[in-house]
Design a protein around this motif. Structure first.
Motif, PDB file in Angstrom:
ATOM      1  N   ARG A  16      -8.982  -4.350 -15.512  1.00 20.00           N
ATOM      2  CA  ARG A  16      -9.111  -2.936 -15.201  1.00 20.00           C
ATOM      3  C   ARG A  16      -7.759  -2.320 -14.879  1.00 20.00           C
ATOM      4  O   ARG A  16      -7.502  -1.152 -15.164  1.00 20.00           O
ATOM      5  N   ALA A  17      -6.878  -3.129 -14.290  1.00 23.51           N
ATOM      6  CA  ALA A  17      -5.552  -2.606 -13.947  1.00 23.51           C
ATOM      7  C   ALA A  17      -4.616  -2.619 -15.151  1.00 23.51           C
ATOM      8  O   ALA A  17      -3.923  -1.642 -15.405  1.00 23.51           O
ATOM      9  N   PHE A  60      -7.048  -5.279  -6.228  1.00 19.53           N
ATOM     10  CA  PHE A  60      -7.345  -5.336  -4.798  1.00 19.53           C
ATOM     11  C   PHE A  60      -7.799  -6.728  -4.377  1.00 19.53           C
ATOM     12  O   PHE A  60      -8.317  -7.499  -5.179  1.00 19.53           O
ATOM     13  N   VAL A  89       1.544   3.216 -11.205  1.00 19.48           N
ATOM     14  CA  VAL A  89       1.302   1.822 -10.851  1.00 19.48           C
ATOM     15  C   VAL A  89      -0.204   1.596 -10.766  1.00 19.48           C
ATOM     16  O   VAL A  89      -0.968   2.535 -10.570  1.00 19.48           O
ATOM     17  N   ASN A  90      -0.627   0.372 -10.945  1.00 17.43           N
ATOM     18  CA  ASN A  90      -2.038   0.038 -10.758  1.00 17.43           C
ATOM     19  C   ASN A  90      -2.157  -1.168  -9.844  1.00 17.43           C
ATOM     20  O   ASN A  90      -1.259  -1.996  -9.787  1.00 17.43           O
ATOM     21  N   THR A  91      -3.272  -1.229  -9.142  1.00 15.78           N
ATOM     22  CA  THR A  91      -3.433  -2.244  -8.110  1.00 15.78           C
ATOM     23  C   THR A  91      -4.609  -3.162  -8.417  1.00 15.78           C
ATOM     24  O   THR A  91      -5.644  -2.707  -8.898  1.00 15.78           O
ATOM     25  N   GLY A 108     -10.145   3.907 -15.939  1.00 13.71           N
ATOM     26  CA  GLY A 108      -8.820   4.523 -15.918  1.00 13.71           C
ATOM     27  C   GLY A 108      -8.470   5.216 -17.217  1.00 13.71           C
ATOM     28  O   GLY A 108      -7.879   6.294 -17.226  1.00 13.71           O
ATOM     29  N   ASN A 168      -4.503  -0.004 -18.327  1.00 13.04           N
ATOM     30  CA  ASN A 168      -3.798   1.280 -18.248  1.00 13.04           C
ATOM     31  C   ASN A 168      -2.316   1.159 -18.564  1.00 13.04           C
ATOM     32  O   ASN A 168      -1.591   2.136 -18.480  1.00 13.04           O
ATOM     33  N   PRO A 192      -1.914   8.519  -4.810  1.00 15.73           N
ATOM     34  CA  PRO A 192      -2.012   7.338  -5.687  1.00 15.73           C
ATOM     35  C   PRO A 192      -2.325   7.677  -7.142  1.00 15.73           C
ATOM     36  O   PRO A 192      -1.824   7.010  -8.043  1.00 15.73           O
ATOM     37  N   HIS A 193      -3.142   8.719  -7.372  1.00 18.59           N
ATOM     38  CA  HIS A 193      -3.553   8.959  -8.751  1.00 18.59           C
ATOM     39  C   HIS A 193      -2.426   9.511  -9.614  1.00 18.59           C
ATOM     40  O   HIS A 193      -2.562   9.584 -10.827  1.00 18.59           O
ATOM     41  N   ARG A 252       0.826  -1.211   0.000  1.00 23.14           N
ATOM     42  CA  ARG A 252       0.000   0.000   0.000  1.00 23.14           C
ATOM     43  C   ARG A 252       0.862   1.264   0.000  1.00 23.14           C
ATOM     44  O   ARG A 252       0.433   2.308  -0.470  1.00 23.14           O
TER      45      ARG A 252
END
Lengths: 258, 589
Positions: free
Chosen positions: B236-237, B99, B95-97, B117, B240, B90-91, B65
């Motif tokens: 979704r991650a 979850f 990097v993308n997460t 995104g 991007n 974060p924005h 995190r």
């Protein structure tokens, strides 16, 4: 069998205090007062003849809609910030915001009126809307607070992870997900504020009437007319419930008191 | 040093840095007094698959995190390509997460979840204001510039060149379709070009294809199964095209079969996409299967990092060995180089340099033990139980009162006396993390002292050889000097086996919770964490559960004083640096 017996008191209560009055309203609305005969349209014809009614309905709509809008505009930011732990340690603040509900509303209205008089404000539509907003704001905050509180923090984190600024995350995630709360808040403010009485009377010095006041002003012998108006209101209520259910289903479930 | 050298050094440093995409430097996170992540240093290479592995509460998710930007480190740096991003929201991070609970937006369908995104994508563009001043403005994806000849958005256009490219005839993404239609009519451009909407469409479709969910665009995310939601979350991650993909126990909510499938798919995706994966899990099998590098964590500290093979075959500590795979962990004594005594029998091994007669931890993997006839083994034992486990039999063999777990494809009958053989290279020898409990205590009277907030009785004659006290215990004489101990402090020591654990926490001066246990073939070494986060180790034959509340009793006769000449060694029972253990080991023998 025993379990079924447990339901009897509730069934009785429902029958006596919910179903019976509803049925009576329906029956009275369709009975002609002059000869006691069943007549589908007599009371509604009579209503249409009433000169003041048009004004009452338009006043009601204006007051009701602007009260709802004001409550939403004021209530949403309050509810939103109250869900942040740093603004609402141990739920104290939300208690404070809901505290006005504990004071008798007539007393509050009269006090407000006194303040308005001292300040020299004109009593009229503006004062009525102020009074109604004051009266119904907690009913807007409560469902909004509950809905926003239940929105999973990970959605906001997800949005910011995907590149959304906090503002953008609010418009794209928080607001759409608080729709159920907005709808139930509106339902709890709109119809009650239209049908309220006394507030109008106090805040407009008896110059203005909403539907509630109108029903109140009808003489005891025109129960049928009152029933007819209630019937119209019931239809309004039904429509707004229908709309709210439709929207509430779309977003995440829950939220709201109802 | 002259400037030339300096510059050269700087350049070298840069080259070295650029090899790593993410570097954690002294990363620390504290919540109040509790240190969740403690001074972590780690370098992650471009395109690597790194897994943080550890039990819940070991700080692995917090570390992730902090890389994602949801937590701001208390101390330390998160370098991304050499640039510190520790305080960036974060924005703004590349990097993308994915979850743990997917966090798919419930009010959007699959397409809009994935496109979320993309629609937000912005670049900063330098431009000149009307008054000639330089300004920076955010440009949305739909305003990205497209080379009209190829029809593809050119992300490489540097911010400062944006407007010069507009002059060159580059067209904004949202207008490109119209532009191309016009040009095609004139017969100038014949290439297929996509507009903004189509561009997003194509990207989403490609992402869905990668995760194997083609034709799911319009589905409601709530109607999908757990595995499908997981795939959407990954799509979704990755849509991007992040440089680094962070995955926070992404398979935790799936059933076993699904999980194994997704493991293989994730590994495939990692290969195809070629981006860096940072993965968090508590499942050691998952970590070993997928990773290039495994980072084993405990209590906010990295215990070991290495390839899965290294971690499995050469665990640095008993803790790592216990956590990764099944193993026999035993106490041993290093007799001399290449010779080790395990459960009373001498084994040949390949390790040297531990010194003579040093207590060590031994790890032997169950599959490395060969069952032979009684004469041919190094040690003899009796098979106590045998269980068929599919590929192999899991057998338990008792030798000299110690249990060995053996995995073998050949079953030995229960009750049979057998010989066990372990090849020297299969005996993994490790420094002991702790050999005893060493604590700095404060005396509260001549017969009691305070240890971590608990008041313990002790026998002065056990602490000091030349020591006596009168009947009322008022006057204590040490080395012929009358001493009042109250208020002074000393470093004392007691063995693991001297600690008596009791169910009734109020019956003991100090209580704590069982933090971890390691089975040593016969007995358990229990790590008890006191309420102030101090560790006390106990040796017991009884099995306790993690989290059990226990009272810690110690026999007053069992304390020993740590001698003055050893006092400069900083150990307080928590100290775990390898150097110190050597010395501590010395004292013990």
């Amino acid at each position: 069998m025993f379990k079924k017996c447990m339901a009897i008191p509730y069934a009785l209560f429902m029958a006596l205090f919910v179903l019976l009055p509803l049925a009576l309203v329906l029956v009275f609305a369709f009975i002609d007062a002059s000869d006691g005969s069943f007549d589908m349209i007599a009371n509604f014809k009579e209503l249409a003849k009433e000169q003041a009614l048009g004004k009452v309905i338009s006043n009601s709509l204006i007051a009701g809609l602007s009260t709802s809008a004001l409550c939403l505009l004021i209530g949403y930011p309050i509810a939103y910030f109250l869900t942040k732990p740093e603004f609402n340690r141990k739920g104290v603040m939300i208690g404070l915001f809901l505290a006005p509900m504990w004071v008798n509303f007539l007393l509050r209205m009269m006090a407000t009126k006194a303040v308005f008089n001292v300040l020299g404000f004109k009593m009229g539509m503006g004062a009525v809307i102020f009074g109604l907003t004051y009266e119904y704001l907690p009913f807007m905050i409560m469902p909004l607070y509950n809905t926003i509180l239940k929105i999973d923090k990970s959605y906001i984190e997800g949005a910011s992870d995907l590149g959304a600024t906090p503002t953008r995350a609010f418009w794209k995630i928080t607001l759409p997900l608080s729709m159920p709360g907005i709808i139930s808040g509106l339902t709890m403010v709109l119809i009650p504020s239209i049908t309220t009485f006394a507030v109008t009377e106090i805040m407009s010095n008896g110059k203005m009437m909403l539907l509630g006041d109108f029903i109140y002003s009808l003489k005891a012998d025109s129960l049928n007319m009152a029933a007819a108006i209630s019937f119209v209101l019931l239809i309004f209520m039904g429509i707004s419930m229908f709309i709210s259910n439709k929207y509430a289903d779309g977003g995440s479930k829950g939220g709201g008191i109802c | 040093m002259d400037n030339k050298d300096k510059a050269k050094q700087k350049k070298n440093a840069k080259i070295e840095e650029s090899e790593y995409i993410i570097q954690l430097k002294g990363l620390t996170k504290q919540y109040g007094n509790k240190c969740v992540v403690n001074d972590i240093n780690l370098n992650i290479k471009k395109g690597e698959f790194v897994t943080f592995l550890g039990p819940s509460g070991c700080g692995k998710t917090t570390t992730l995190r902090m890389i994602a930007g949801f937590e701001i480190p208390t101390q330390g740096k998160v370098l991304f390509g050499g640039e510190d991003i520790a305080k960036l929201p974060p924005h703004k991070r590349p990097v993308n997460t994915v979850f743990q609970k997917y966090a798919l937006f419930p009010h959007l369908n699959v397409f809009n979840n994935i496109a979320f995104g993309l629609k937000l994508k912005r670049i900063e563009v330098n431009y000149q204001k009307a008054n000639g001043e330089a300004g920076v403005k955010q440009v949305k994806l739909k305003d990205f510039l497209v080379d009209p000849n190829t029809g593809k958005p050119d992300f490489s256009i540097a911010a400062k060149d944006y407007y010069s490219y507009v002059e060159k005839g580059y067209v904004k993404l949202k207008k490109i379709k119209k532009y191309v239609n016009k040009m095609t009519k004139k017969g100038r451009v014949q290439k297929e070009v996509n507009g903004y909407k189509y561009y997003i469409d194509e990207k989403v479709r490609r992402a869905l294809k990668i995760v194997g969910l083609s034709d799911y665009e319009t589905r409601d995310v709530n109607s999908l199964s757990g595995g499908q939601q997981q795939r959407v979350a990954i799509a979704r991650a990755i849509v991007n095209e992040p440089k680094v993909l962070l995955l926070d126990e992404p398979l935790g909510a799936l059933d076993l079969k699904m999980r194994q499938e997704m493991q293989i798919e994730l590994k495939e995706m990692h290969k195809t996409l070629g981006i860096t994966f940072i993965y968090v899990t508590h499942d050691q099998e998952e970590a070993l299967t997928m990773s290039d590098t495994v980072v084993v964590m405990k209590d906010g500290v990295i215990c070991q990092e290495g390839t899965p093979i290294d971690i499995y075959n050469e665990p640095l500590t008993a803790y790592v060995a216990d956590f990764i795979g099944e193993s026999n962990i035993l106490d041993g004594i290093m007799i001399d180089d290449y010779k080790v005594n395990i459960v009373g029998t001498e084994f040949a091994c390949v390790d040297a340099g531990f010194g003579q007669n040093k207590p060590v931890d031994i790890v032997i993997r169950p599959e490395d033990i060969e069952v032979k006839s009684k004469e041919k083994g190094i040690i003899t034992g009796v098979i106590k139980s045998s269980m068929f486990r599919g590929v192999h039999y899991e057998m338990m063999c008792e030798c000299n009162g110690f249990e060995f777990i053996i995995h073998s494809t050949i079953e030995a009958p229960i009750g049979k006396e057998v010989g066990l053989y372990v090849a020297p290279e299969n005996i993994q020898i490790m420094h002991k993390e702790h050999v005893d409990n060493t604590v700095e205590v404060t005396f509260t009277s001549n017969t009691t002292f305070d240890m971590y907030g608990g008041t313990y009785d002790f026998t002065p004659t056990a602490l000091w050889k030349d020591c006596s006290y009168d009947a009322d215990q008022d006057i204590l004489t040490i080395d012929g000097v009358e001493t009042a101990l109250k208020g002074s402090s000393a470093k004392i020591r007691f063995g693991f086996a001297d600690v008596d654990m009791t169910d009734d926490e109020y019956a003991a001066p100090l209580a704590g919770n069982v933090d971890s246990m390691i089975y040593k073939g016969k007995n358990y070494i229990v790590d008890i964490k006191t309420d102030d986060n101090h560790h006390i180790y106990a040796d017991t034959e009884y099995l306790w559960d993690k989290g059990d509340r226990v009272g810690i009793k110690i026999d007053p006769d069992k304390f020993e004083i740590v001698k003055e000449e050893a006092a400069d060694i900083k150990t307080d029972g928590d100290g775990i640096s390898a150097k110190n253990e050597d010395v501590k080991g010395d004292e013990n023998v």
